[in-house]
Enzyme design. Structure first.
Site, PDB file in Angstrom:
ATOM      1  N   LYS A  24       0.745  -1.425  -0.038  1.00 44.24           N
ATOM      2  CA  LYS A  24      -0.095  -0.053   0.039  1.00 44.24           C
ATOM      3  C   LYS A  24       0.824   1.587   0.247  1.00 44.24           C
ATOM      4  O   LYS A  24       0.617   2.355  -1.336  1.00 44.24           O
ATOM      5  CB  LYS A  24      -0.886  -0.143   1.303  1.00 44.24           C
ATOM      6  N   ASN A  25       1.715   1.217   1.036  1.00 41.87           N
ATOM      7  CA  ASN A  25       2.186   2.936   1.001  1.00 41.87           C
ATOM      8  C   ASN A  25       3.421   3.058   0.029  1.00 41.87           C
ATOM      9  O   ASN A  25       3.813   3.459  -0.430  1.00 41.87           O
ATOM     10  CB  ASN A  25       3.680   2.243   2.530  1.00 41.87           C
ATOM     11  N   ARG A  95      -3.365  10.765   3.465  1.00 42.16           N
ATOM     12  CA  ARG A  95      -2.081  11.325   3.737  1.00 42.16           C
ATOM     13  C   ARG A  95      -1.686  11.351   2.005  1.00 42.16           C
ATOM     14  O   ARG A  95      -0.590  12.586   1.886  1.00 42.16           O
ATOM     15  CB  ARG A  95      -1.023  10.640   4.549  1.00 42.16           C
ATOM     16  N   CYS A 119      -4.984   9.497   8.085  1.00 45.09           N
ATOM     17  CA  CYS A 119      -4.832   9.111  10.112  1.00 45.09           C
ATOM     18  C   CYS A 119      -4.416   9.079  10.212  1.00 45.09           C
ATOM     19  O   CYS A 119      -3.757  10.264  10.412  1.00 45.09           O
ATOM     20  CB  CYS A 119      -4.560   7.296  10.155  1.00 45.09           C
ATOM     21  N   ARG A 124       1.162  15.450  12.456  1.00 42.76           N
ATOM     22  CA  ARG A 124       1.274  15.209  11.006  1.00 42.76           C
ATOM     23  C   ARG A 124       2.324  16.522  10.485  1.00 42.76           C
ATOM     24  O   ARG A 124       1.636  16.717   9.404  1.00 42.76           O
ATOM     25  CB  ARG A 124       1.026  14.293  10.840  1.00 42.76           C
ATOM     26  N   ILE A 126       4.512  18.801   7.294  1.00 42.54           N
ATOM     27  CA  ILE A 126       5.153  17.710   5.655  1.00 42.54           C
ATOM     28  C   ILE A 126       5.783  19.401   6.293  1.00 42.54           C
ATOM     29  O   ILE A 126       6.264  19.664   4.916  1.00 42.54           O
ATOM     30  CB  ILE A 126       4.172  18.851   4.903  1.00 42.54           C
ATOM     31  N   ASP A 308       3.765   1.585  12.534  1.00 45.59           N
ATOM     32  CA  ASP A 308       2.509   0.030  11.760  1.00 45.59           C
ATOM     33  C   ASP A 308       2.309  -0.862  12.675  1.00 45.59           C
ATOM     34  O   ASP A 308       1.350  -1.493  12.420  1.00 45.59           O
ATOM     35  CB  ASP A 308       2.509  -0.006  10.155  1.00 45.59           C
ATOM     36  N   ILE A 330       7.887   7.629  17.004  1.00 45.39           N
ATOM     37  CA  ILE A 330       7.514   8.195  15.545  1.00 45.39           C
ATOM     38  C   ILE A 330       6.570   9.504  15.810  1.00 45.39           C
ATOM     39  O   ILE A 330       6.237  10.157  15.101  1.00 45.39           O
ATOM     40  CB  ILE A 330       7.640   7.185  14.677  1.00 45.39           C
ATOM     41  N   ARG A 400      -8.614   1.073   3.693  1.00 44.21           N
ATOM     42  CA  ARG A 400      -8.427   1.895   3.183  1.00 44.21           C
ATOM     43  C   ARG A 400      -6.804   1.455   2.962  1.00 44.21           C
ATOM     44  O   ARG A 400      -6.322   1.605   1.927  1.00 44.21           O
ATOM     45  CB  ARG A 400      -7.764   3.371   3.875  1.00 44.21           C
TER      46      ARG A 400
HETATM   47  N1  EPU Z   1       7.750  14.317  10.315  1.00 46.31           N
HETATM   48  C1  EPU Z   1       7.821  16.232   9.953  1.00 46.31           C
HETATM   49  N2  EPU Z   1       7.954  16.795   9.841  1.00 46.31           N
HETATM   50  C2  EPU Z   1       7.624  16.275   7.835  1.00 46.31           C
HETATM   51  C3  EPU Z   1       7.791  14.817   7.574  1.00 46.31           C
HETATM   52  C4  EPU Z   1       7.621  14.054   9.023  1.00 46.31           C
HETATM   53  O1  EPU Z   1       8.318  16.360  11.596  1.00 46.31           O
HETATM   54  O2  EPU Z   1       7.363  17.211   6.923  1.00 46.31           O
HETATM   55  C5  EPU Z   1       7.959  13.627  10.946  1.00 46.31           C
HETATM   56  C6  EPU Z   1       6.202  12.458  11.375  1.00 46.31           C
HETATM   57  O3  EPU Z   1       5.541  13.803  12.223  1.00 46.31           O
HETATM   58  C7  EPU Z   1       6.835  11.523  12.796  1.00 46.31           C
HETATM   59  C8  EPU Z   1       8.450  10.920  11.535  1.00 46.31           C
HETATM   60  O4  EPU Z   1       9.049  12.464  11.146  1.00 46.31           O
HETATM   61  O5  EPU Z   1       6.759  11.552  13.656  1.00 46.31           O
HETATM   62  C9  EPU Z   1       8.175  10.078  10.498  1.00 46.31           C
HETATM   63  O6  EPU Z   1       7.264  10.752   9.170  1.00 46.31           O
HETATM   64  P1  EPU Z   1       6.824   9.934   7.811  1.00 46.31           P
HETATM   65  O7  EPU Z   1       7.199  11.280   7.473  1.00 46.31           O
HETATM   66  O8  EPU Z   1       8.273   9.135   7.502  1.00 46.31           O
HETATM   67  O9  EPU Z   1       5.442   9.551   7.671  1.00 46.31           O
HETATM   68  P2  EPU Z   1       4.676   9.308   6.704  1.00 46.31           P
HETATM   69  O10 EPU Z   1       5.685   9.577   5.673  1.00 46.31           O
HETATM   70  O11 EPU Z   1       3.605  10.223   6.466  1.00 46.31           O
HETATM   71  C10 EPU Z   1       5.110   7.146   6.341  1.00 46.31           C
HETATM   72  C11 EPU Z   1       3.562   5.773   6.219  1.00 46.31           C
HETATM   73  C12 EPU Z   1       3.141   5.426   7.663  1.00 46.31           C
HETATM   74  C13 EPU Z   1       3.993   5.140   8.641  1.00 46.31           C
HETATM   75  C14 EPU Z   1       5.339   6.301   8.655  1.00 46.31           C
HETATM   76  C15 EPU Z   1       6.400   5.757   9.446  1.00 46.31           C
HETATM   77  C16 EPU Z   1       2.618   6.550   3.810  1.00 46.31           C
HETATM   78  C17 EPU Z   1       2.031   6.837   2.259  1.00 46.31           C
HETATM   79  N3  EPU Z   1       2.357   6.610   5.294  1.00 46.31           N
HETATM   80  O12 EPU Z   1       3.441   8.070   6.339  1.00 46.31           O
HETATM   81  O13 EPU Z   1       1.675   4.978   7.688  1.00 46.31           O
HETATM   82  O14 EPU Z   1       3.436   4.954   9.620  1.00 46.31           O
HETATM   83  O15 EPU Z   1       5.933   6.581   7.363  1.00 46.31           O
HETATM   84  O16 EPU Z   1       6.644   4.839   9.087  1.00 46.31           O
HETATM   85  O17 EPU Z   1       4.017   6.074   3.563  1.00 46.31           O
HETATM   86  C18 EPU Z   1       0.449   3.502   8.132  1.00 46.31           C
HETATM   87  O18 EPU Z   1       0.643   2.864   6.695  1.00 46.31           O
HETATM   88  O19 EPU Z   1      -0.339   2.882   8.338  1.00 46.31           O
HETATM   89  C19 EPU Z   1       1.272   5.006   7.992  1.00 46.31           C
HETATM   90  C20 EPU Z   1       0.720   5.484   8.542  1.00 46.31           C
END
Ligand code: EPU
Length: 421
Positions: A24-25, A95, A119, A124, A126, A308, A330, A400
């Site tokens: 999925k991711n 997301r 979620c 979260r 960016i 996850d 995380i 999802r």
């Molecule tokens: N973070 C920041 N600033 C940013 C981006 C991230 O502070 O600009 C922080 C986040 O708040 C978090 C950490 O960095 O504390 C890591 O976040 P990351 O960006 O790696 O997460 P993500 O890309 O939003 C993906 C997966 C998530 C998974 C996380 C961590 C997707 C679509 N989502 O999220 O998957 O938990 O990486 O491995 O790929 C799930 O599958 O249930 C899911 C939530």
């Protein structure tokens, strides 16, 4: 208002084999990445989940032709695509809509998009995605609930990620593929899904090196063409079924996996006392006669223990002897599943950023809510081992990310059905 729920009658031991779907991711990033090509991109192994349907709708809104072929092939043809503002409600459904930021910026030098959803796991932000775009020469403004990110010309630069974010790494990679010169992402995330996206982009003609390490180099190119790509198996779906097997099966085979992607989980399960027979692309899980042992977990970026997976694993730890401690580094608020599991009789004390699971409890059926995707997975596992019937609400979260969950579980002997309540 009526709602479709999942009901599970617990206590039926599972047996058999289950095939894991495409990641999925990875998929949710590969689909936006495909628009960077000038011709059709065919992706196979696409899971039939609602996030894919949502992304396909977003593509169609941009004038991209999306054809679902066979069972799990999708052809994405961006030939007639237009760069329209992405401010529709659908953007907030997931997301991963934020991957259109990098892709549209990379392709057109401009993107307008409302804040993506997904979620709720605590904040979260960016900011790191935006920091990367700015390093490439873009300006970012936020106006009336939408980001406008634009650049006259994107120019390669060095970007240091203060946190190794999966999303920021992929997004900056996508924005940089057409940029002039070399982009270097330092402290890049190393998740297998990032490698999959870079593999697709490189097949299209991009020059990305170093994925899987913490320094990624992208040399800009002038053209990316269509190609064929097969998605890697979903390591989080695999982990869910492995944990589920450890909790509810006498013996189960999980097929179509890459064991190397699951090392931290597999070691932890062996520590807990689960018997594993690891093959090249499948795992057999056996529940021995010995009681399960408590274990402590700390979530970390890959190859550490995935955030996850801590949610489904928590359900298994309610069955272990002694106290287990799960510490989230995380998403420090990712513990809503603990409150739902408590409704079923689990004894869990949440003190952010940790949960203290006092194991050896008998779970019993209750009405519970899938507050997020992996919370849903933890409740399904709980329902399978609980006494009586469990009724899970807000199942759109589960849909999802888990393809044909009911069908896969039924084939393993679970008593699971849907009802409108
Ligand atoms: N973070 C920041 N600033 C940013 C981006 C991230 O502070 O600009 C922080 C986040 O708040 C978090 C950490 O960095 O504390 C890591 O976040 P990351 O960006 O790696 O997460 P993500 O890309 O939003 C993906 C997966 C998530 C998974 C996380 C961590 C997707 C679509 N989502 O999220 O998957 O938990 O990486 O491995 O790929 C799930 O599958 O249930 C899911 C939530």
């Amino acid at each position: 208002m009526s709602e479709e729920v999942i009901k599970i009658e617990g206590g039926h031991r599972l047996r058999g084999s289950v095939k894991i779907s495409g990641s999925k991711n990875a998929t949710v990033a590969l689909i936006p990445a495909a628009i960077l090509a000038t011709g059709p991109v065919t992706i196979c192994g696409v899971p039939n989940i609602s996030d894919v349907a949502s992304l396909s709708d977003l593509l169609r809104d941009l004038g991209v032709q999306v054809i679902m072929k066979a069972q799990d092939h999708i052809v994405i043809d961006p030939t007639e695509m237009q760069n329209k503002p992405m401010v529709q409600e659908a953007v907030s459904k997931l997301r991963a809509s934020y991957y259109f930021m990098g892709a549209l910026l990379g392709k057109y030098g401009r993107v307008e998009m409302k804040m993506p959803g997904g979620c709720y796991l605590g904040p979260r932000p960016i900011d790191l995605h935006l920091k990367g775009f700015e390093a490439l020469g873009a300006t970012v403004t936020y106006d009336h609930g939408a980001y406008i990110i634009e650049a006259k010309e994107l120019v390669g630069n060095k970007v240091f990620l203060d946190i190794s974010s999966v999303g920021a790494t992929i997004n900056i990679m996508m924005a940089a593929v057409y940029a002039r010169g070399r982009t270097i992402i330092e402290n890049a995330a190393k998740e297998p899904e990032i490698i999959d996206v870079a593999t697709l982009l490189n097949k299209m003609g991009a020059k990305i090196r170093g994925v899987g390490t913490n320094v990624i180099t992208i040399d800009g190119v002038d053209n990316l063409s269509g190609c064929f790509h097969e998605i890697i198996p979903d390591r989080i779906e695999a982990a869910t079924y492995i944990v589920l097997a450890a909790a509810a099966a006498d013996e189960m085979v999980i097929e179509n996996i890459i064991p190397a992607h699951l090392e931290s989980l597999l070691s932890k399960l062996q520590e807990i006392g689960i018997e594993l027979d690891i093959d090249v692309d499948k795992i057999t899980i056996r529940r021995g006669d010995k009681p399960l042992k408590a274990a402590d977990i700390k979530t970390l970026p890959y190859p550490g223990f995935a955030t996850d997976i801590q949610q489904p694993l928590t359900t298994l730890l309610t069955q272990a002897q002694g106290q287990s401690v799960v510490t989230e580094t995380i998403y420090t608020e990712r513990f809503k599943h603990c409150y739902e599991l408590s409704k079923m009789g689990a004894n869990i004390d949440v003190r952010i950023p940790s949960s203290f699971i006092n194991g050896g409890t008998t779970l019993s059926g209750a009405i519970v809510e899938a507050t997020d995707l992996r919370c849903g997975a933890s409740l399904v596992i709980a329902g399978l081992i609980a006494e009586g019937v469990t009724e899970i609400h807000s199942i759109y979260h589960i849909e999802r990310g888990y393809e044909n969950l009911d069908g896969k579980l039924k084939s393993l002997g679970a008593k699971i059905w849907r009802e409108i309540v």
